[in-house]
Scaffold this active site. Structure first.
Site, PDB file in Angstrom:
ATOM      1  N   VAL A 179      -5.042  -3.690   2.196  1.00  0.00           N
ATOM      2  CA  VAL A 179      -5.835  -4.850   2.636  1.00  0.00           C
ATOM      3  C   VAL A 179      -6.806  -4.358   3.717  1.00  0.00           C
ATOM      4  O   VAL A 179      -6.388  -3.756   4.700  1.00  0.00           O
ATOM      5  CB  VAL A 179      -4.910  -5.946   3.212  1.00  0.00           C
ATOM      6  CG1 VAL A 179      -5.737  -7.071   3.836  1.00  0.00           C
ATOM      7  CG2 VAL A 179      -3.983  -6.487   2.139  1.00  0.00           C
ATOM      8  N   ILE A 206      17.557  -7.059   9.227  1.00  0.00           N
ATOM      9  CA  ILE A 206      17.564  -7.537   7.835  1.00  0.00           C
ATOM     10  C   ILE A 206      18.145  -8.954   7.798  1.00  0.00           C
ATOM     11  O   ILE A 206      17.683  -9.810   7.044  1.00  0.00           O
ATOM     12  CB  ILE A 206      18.316  -6.547   6.917  1.00  0.00           C
ATOM     13  CG1 ILE A 206      17.495  -5.240   6.839  1.00  0.00           C
ATOM     14  CG2 ILE A 206      18.541  -7.136   5.526  1.00  0.00           C
ATOM     15  CD1 ILE A 206      18.188  -4.093   6.138  1.00  0.00           C
ATOM     16  N   LYS A 240      30.969  -1.689   5.058  1.00  0.00           N
ATOM     17  CA  LYS A 240      30.969  -1.632   6.523  1.00  0.00           C
ATOM     18  C   LYS A 240      31.870  -2.731   7.086  1.00  0.00           C
ATOM     19  O   LYS A 240      31.623  -3.915   6.860  1.00  0.00           O
ATOM     20  CB  LYS A 240      29.524  -1.817   7.007  1.00  0.00           C
ATOM     21  CG  LYS A 240      29.372  -1.997   8.498  1.00  0.00           C
ATOM     22  CD  LYS A 240      27.913  -2.136   8.914  1.00  0.00           C
ATOM     23  CE  LYS A 240      27.784  -2.477  10.375  1.00  0.00           C
ATOM     24  NZ  LYS A 240      26.402  -2.710  10.804  1.00  0.00           N
ATOM     25  N   SER A 289       0.830  -1.195   0.000  1.00  0.00           N
ATOM     26  CA  SER A 289       0.000   0.000   0.000  1.00  0.00           C
ATOM     27  C   SER A 289       0.870   1.253   0.000  1.00  0.00           C
ATOM     28  O   SER A 289       1.596   1.504   0.963  1.00  0.00           O
ATOM     29  CB  SER A 289      -0.888  -0.027   1.251  1.00  0.00           C
ATOM     30  OG  SER A 289      -1.338   1.264   1.533  1.00  0.00           O
ATOM     31  N   THR A 336      20.640  -6.180  13.046  1.00  0.00           N
ATOM     32  CA  THR A 336      20.298  -7.594  12.862  1.00  0.00           C
ATOM     33  C   THR A 336      18.958  -7.854  12.181  1.00  0.00           C
ATOM     34  O   THR A 336      18.653  -9.002  11.849  1.00  0.00           O
ATOM     35  CB  THR A 336      20.286  -8.313  14.223  1.00  0.00           C
ATOM     36  OG1 THR A 336      19.640  -7.471  15.183  1.00  0.00           O
ATOM     37  CG2 THR A 336      21.686  -8.601  14.690  1.00  0.00           C
ATOM     38  N   ALA A 339      21.754  -0.410   7.804  1.00  0.00           N
ATOM     39  CA  ALA A 339      23.050  -1.026   8.106  1.00  0.00           C
ATOM     40  C   ALA A 339      22.838  -2.531   8.216  1.00  0.00           C
ATOM     41  O   ALA A 339      21.803  -2.980   8.684  1.00  0.00           O
ATOM     42  CB  ALA A 339      23.607  -0.479   9.417  1.00  0.00           C
TER      43      ALA A 339
HETATM   44  P1  FAD Z   1       7.754  -2.165   6.667  1.00  0.00           P
HETATM   45  O1  FAD Z   1       8.893  -1.466   6.039  1.00  0.00           O
HETATM   46  O2  FAD Z   1       6.957  -1.418   7.685  1.00  0.00           O
HETATM   47  O3  FAD Z   1       6.801  -2.635   5.501  1.00  0.00           O
HETATM   48  C1  FAD Z   1       5.473  -3.012   5.728  1.00  0.00           C
HETATM   49  C2  FAD Z   1       4.769  -3.128   4.407  1.00  0.00           C
HETATM   50  O4  FAD Z   1       3.446  -3.596   4.648  1.00  0.00           O
HETATM   51  C3  FAD Z   1       4.631  -1.808   3.657  1.00  0.00           C
HETATM   52  O5  FAD Z   1       4.804  -2.017   2.283  1.00  0.00           O
HETATM   53  C4  FAD Z   1       3.177  -1.422   3.929  1.00  0.00           C
HETATM   54  O6  FAD Z   1       2.652  -0.613   2.924  1.00  0.00           O
HETATM   55  C5  FAD Z   1       2.542  -2.797   3.946  1.00  0.00           C
HETATM   56  N1  FAD Z   1       1.257  -2.854   4.617  1.00  0.00           N
HETATM   57  C6  FAD Z   1       0.992  -2.708   5.942  1.00  0.00           C
HETATM   58  N2  FAD Z   1      -0.329  -2.797   6.157  1.00  0.00           N
HETATM   59  C7  FAD Z   1      -0.909  -3.013   4.951  1.00  0.00           C
HETATM   60  C8  FAD Z   1      -2.240  -3.172   4.506  1.00  0.00           C
HETATM   61  N3  FAD Z   1      -3.276  -3.086   5.346  1.00  0.00           N
HETATM   62  N4  FAD Z   1      -2.461  -3.373   3.204  1.00  0.00           N
HETATM   63  C9  FAD Z   1      -1.430  -3.431   2.316  1.00  0.00           C
HETATM   64  N5  FAD Z   1      -0.146  -3.287   2.677  1.00  0.00           N
HETATM   65  C10 FAD Z   1       0.095  -3.063   3.980  1.00  0.00           C
HETATM   66  N6  FAD Z   1      17.332  -3.257  10.285  1.00  0.00           N
HETATM   67  C11 FAD Z   1      18.596  -3.496   9.940  1.00  0.00           C
HETATM   68  O7  FAD Z   1      18.920  -4.618   9.506  1.00  0.00           O
HETATM   69  N7  FAD Z   1      19.536  -2.526  10.052  1.00  0.00           N
HETATM   70  C12 FAD Z   1      19.266  -1.322  10.566  1.00  0.00           C
HETATM   71  O8  FAD Z   1      20.139  -0.455  10.615  1.00  0.00           O
HETATM   72  C13 FAD Z   1      17.944  -1.070  11.029  1.00  0.00           C
HETATM   73  N8  FAD Z   1      17.607   0.124  11.592  1.00  0.00           N
HETATM   74  C14 FAD Z   1      16.347   0.278  12.089  1.00  0.00           C
HETATM   75  C15 FAD Z   1      16.022   1.441  12.821  1.00  0.00           C
HETATM   76  C16 FAD Z   1      14.765   1.564  13.385  1.00  0.00           C
HETATM   77  C17 FAD Z   1      14.455   2.776  14.220  1.00  0.00           C
HETATM   78  C18 FAD Z   1      13.772   0.592  13.177  1.00  0.00           C
HETATM   79  C19 FAD Z   1      12.389   0.746  13.746  1.00  0.00           C
HETATM   80  C20 FAD Z   1      14.077  -0.523  12.425  1.00  0.00           C
HETATM   81  C21 FAD Z   1      15.359  -0.703  11.907  1.00  0.00           C
HETATM   82  N9  FAD Z   1      15.697  -1.861  11.213  1.00  0.00           N
HETATM   83  C22 FAD Z   1      16.986  -2.082  10.840  1.00  0.00           C
HETATM   84  C23 FAD Z   1      14.683  -2.828  10.885  1.00  0.00           C
HETATM   85  C24 FAD Z   1      14.302  -2.683   9.417  1.00  0.00           C
HETATM   86  O9  FAD Z   1      13.894  -1.363   9.154  1.00  0.00           O
HETATM   87  C25 FAD Z   1      13.174  -3.637   9.073  1.00  0.00           C
HETATM   88  O10 FAD Z   1      13.490  -4.922   9.518  1.00  0.00           O
HETATM   89  C26 FAD Z   1      12.988  -3.723   7.594  1.00  0.00           C
HETATM   90  O11 FAD Z   1      12.828  -2.452   7.043  1.00  0.00           O
HETATM   91  C27 FAD Z   1      11.804  -4.582   7.260  1.00  0.00           C
HETATM   92  O12 FAD Z   1      10.605  -3.926   7.540  1.00  0.00           O
HETATM   93  P2  FAD Z   1       9.284  -4.629   7.056  1.00  0.00           P
HETATM   94  O13 FAD Z   1       9.376  -4.848   5.593  1.00  0.00           O
HETATM   95  O14 FAD Z   1       9.043  -5.791   7.925  1.00  0.00           O
HETATM   96  O15 FAD Z   1       8.173  -3.543   7.407  1.00  0.00           O
END
Ligand code: FAD
Length: 507
Positions: free
Chosen positions: A189, A350, A80, A41, A348, A52
């Site tokens: 969704v 990713i 890195k 979305s 950690t 990182a």
């Molecule tokens: P998100 O990026 O939140 O993606 C969620 C997806 O779901 C989006 O596309 C959204 O649109 C979709 N979605 C949600 N609800 C709906 C719905 N109802 N309908 C349709 N789509 C929906 N990790 C590292 O390895 N190194 C780092 O340096 C690091 N730094 C970080 C710093 C912070 C402060 C935080 C909070 C996290 C950090 N992380 C880091 C973790 C990393 O950002 C995440 O693990 C990674 O980005 C994966 O996120 P995700 O894809 O699970 O979630």
């Protein structure tokens, strides 16, 4: 034999780093045998941080057939060698957790055992002086191992990870996944339909009315955990009692010099600040505990400690540290933030996505969804999360800092028995016992234990089997070899320019 029907379709809900890593890996591995649909979305967007990594990512890139230079260029990336920790054990302290090895093992004993002996004799430098990564990083030197490096040279096996722009990374993976056959559906969704008998997810319905059905669903919806949490009601184990940070404020800033080949983590009065150098900008964030500091103060601390001009308004993110009771339940597997979160102190998250994908591939079900596969997946995932949790708690707990209520709390809190056992073992005579497949190995634990002020009382008795003069000469020799080899490494920026200079970005 009872061979159930194969899985023919996978729906990945969410298009952040987790969703697109899953889509890219699955389409690459399974080709057209399984239809892959990814729903994301634009309105909700992604978390937009996560820049990182740890060295394991290169194995993921190899699985995908990614060309490293292209990848670094396309994501405005940099290399890195480790993480520099400032002000953690005490204000003014600084140490580096460098990837790769420390020194060289001799006989049965790891190098740090000889180092302990040399240290006790007053004949050793800081442990970091014996690690290529740790010595090279603050000198801003970097190179990948040359193909013609002699096998016994420290340059033959340089361990490194990447920094990259999270938005560009998701875009890069999306391009690959779509070329490999993933279908992308844009939309939000609004409901999740389950089979009345089995409770399995049958389909999701989007705001537009479109339905997306599949045999297997990957919940990559981030902290929302739309399927695993909201629809299936799988609980979440909260680890805030050990890791009280629950918010972060993030802001990119202008870079003021060439990107450094390491992440920097500086402890603050109620948390810590990250600095991640990229080719086009520097990423910054302040992770803190809202129980000990206000959002305004956290933001002010961040803005006071930037290298250059901020390029956006600071953005606050809220999170709860912990993990789902099960990461795989029925026909839903949670990958990424939907499955759990441990603060990014050792980068950690990713890696945990990558590990989740690998584990799912190894335990891939057929349409029978045999329970032992799910149990094995959940048990292994749990183990991995808990070991990383303990490693992160170590950084907070092993400190002498007493300058704020936050540090008093983490220094004196009760820690998990599993971590206490690791600390006790190391304190006894420098031993570390790697438990099964845990992610961080000996050199990581040793560097962080020593960096945080935990010094063993003795060394392993087998070190005494080597004559004193030989052991001391060995440690001295290794230090000289490391120093000489670091001297051969080019500047990180020169390496970047030669290998993978990224295009200038519009400001
Ligand atoms: P998100 O990026 O939140 O993606 C969620 C997806 O779901 C989006 O596309 C959204 O649109 C979709 N979605 C949600 N609800 C709906 C719905 N109802 N309908 C349709 N789509 C929906 N990790 C590292 O390895 N190194 C780092 O340096 C690091 N730094 C970080 C710093 C912070 C402060 C935080 C909070 C996290 C950090 N992380 C880091 C973790 C990393 O950002 C995440 O693990 C990674 O980005 C994966 O996120 P995700 O894809 O699970 O979630």
């Amino acid at each position: 034999m009872e061979q159930a029907a194969p899985i023919r379709s996978i729906a990945i809900i969410g298009g952040g780093t987790a969703g697109w890593m899953c889509a890219a890996a699955i389409t690459k591995s399974f080709g057209s045998k399984i239809a892959v649909t990814l729903v994301e979305s634009d309105e909700i967007g992604t978390i937009g941080v996560g820049e990182a990594t740890v060295p394991h990512l290169s194995a993921f890139n190899r699985l995908l057939g990614i060309d490293e230079a292209e990848f670094v260029r396309e994501t405005q990336g940099s290399f890195k060698l480790g993480i520099q920790f400032n002000d953690w054990g005490r204000i003014g302290d600084s140490y580096i957790h460098g990837f790769g090895t420390i020194g060289r093992d001799l006989g049965l004993m790891p190098f740090h055992q000889y180092w302990l002996k040399a240290r006790a004799a007053g004949k050793a430098r800081d442990i970091g002086a014996y690690s290529l990564n740790t010595l090279a990083a603050p000198q801003d030197r970097f190179m990948a191992s040359p193909v013609d490096a002699p096998p016994n040279s420290p340059l033959a096996d340089i361990a490194y990870a990447y920094h990259f722009d999270a938005g560009l990374y998701a875009r890069y993976l999306r391009g690959r996944a779509e070329r490999q056959g993933a279908r992308r559906v844009e939309g939000k969704v609004v409901s999740v339909a389950q089979n009345g008998e089995t409770g399995f997810v049958d389909h999701v319905t989007l705001e537009s009315g479109e339905k997306v059905a599949a045999d297997l669903f990957l919940d990559c919806t981030g902290f929302r955990a739309l399927l695993i949490g909201q629809a299936l009601g799988v609980g979440f184990e909260d680890w805030t009692q050990w890791l009280p940070c629950d918010r972060a404020v993030a802001v990119p800033c202008e870079k003021v010099g060439p990107p450094t080949p390491y992440t920097r983590s500086t402890a603050r009065k109620a948390g810590w600040q990250w600095r991640i150098p990229l080719q086009h900008r520097t990423g910054n964030g302040h992770v803190y505990s809202s129980g000990f500091i206000s959002d305004d103060e956290a933001s002010a601390i961040l803005l006071e400690n930037l290298d250059g001009r901020p390029l956006a308004d600071p953005r606050t993110l809220r999170f709860t540290t912990g993990v789902r009771d099960k990461l795989w339940h029925r026909n839903v597997v949670a990958i990424g933030l939907a499955g759990g979160f441990i603060e990014p102190l050792e980068s950690t998250a990713i890696y945990l996505i990558q590990a989740g994908i690998n584990r799912l591939m190894a335990l891939f079900p057929d349409a029978g969804f045999a329970q032992p596969l799910q149990d094995a997946y959940n048990e292994q995932s749990r183990f991995e999360y808990e070991r990383i949790r303990d490693f992160i708690i170590l950084h907070y707990h092993a400190t002498e800092r007493d300058d704020s209520p936050f540090w008093d709390h983490v220094r004196t809190m009760e820690i998990p028995a599993s971590l206490q056992a690791y600390i006790d073992l190391f304190r006894a005579n420098g031993q570390f016992f790697r438990n099964g497949t845990e992610m961080f190995g000996l050199t990581s634990w040793v560097q962080v234990m020593i960096g945080q002020g935990i010094v063993p009382r003795a060394h392993h008795p087998a070190v005494e089997w080597v004559a004193d003069s030989d052991a001391l000469a060995f440690v001295d020799h290794i230090g000289k070899v490391i120093e000489a080899n670091v001297g051969l490494m080019p500047a990180h920026d020169a390496f970047l320019q030669r290998c993978c200079a990224a295009p200038a970005m519009a400001k």
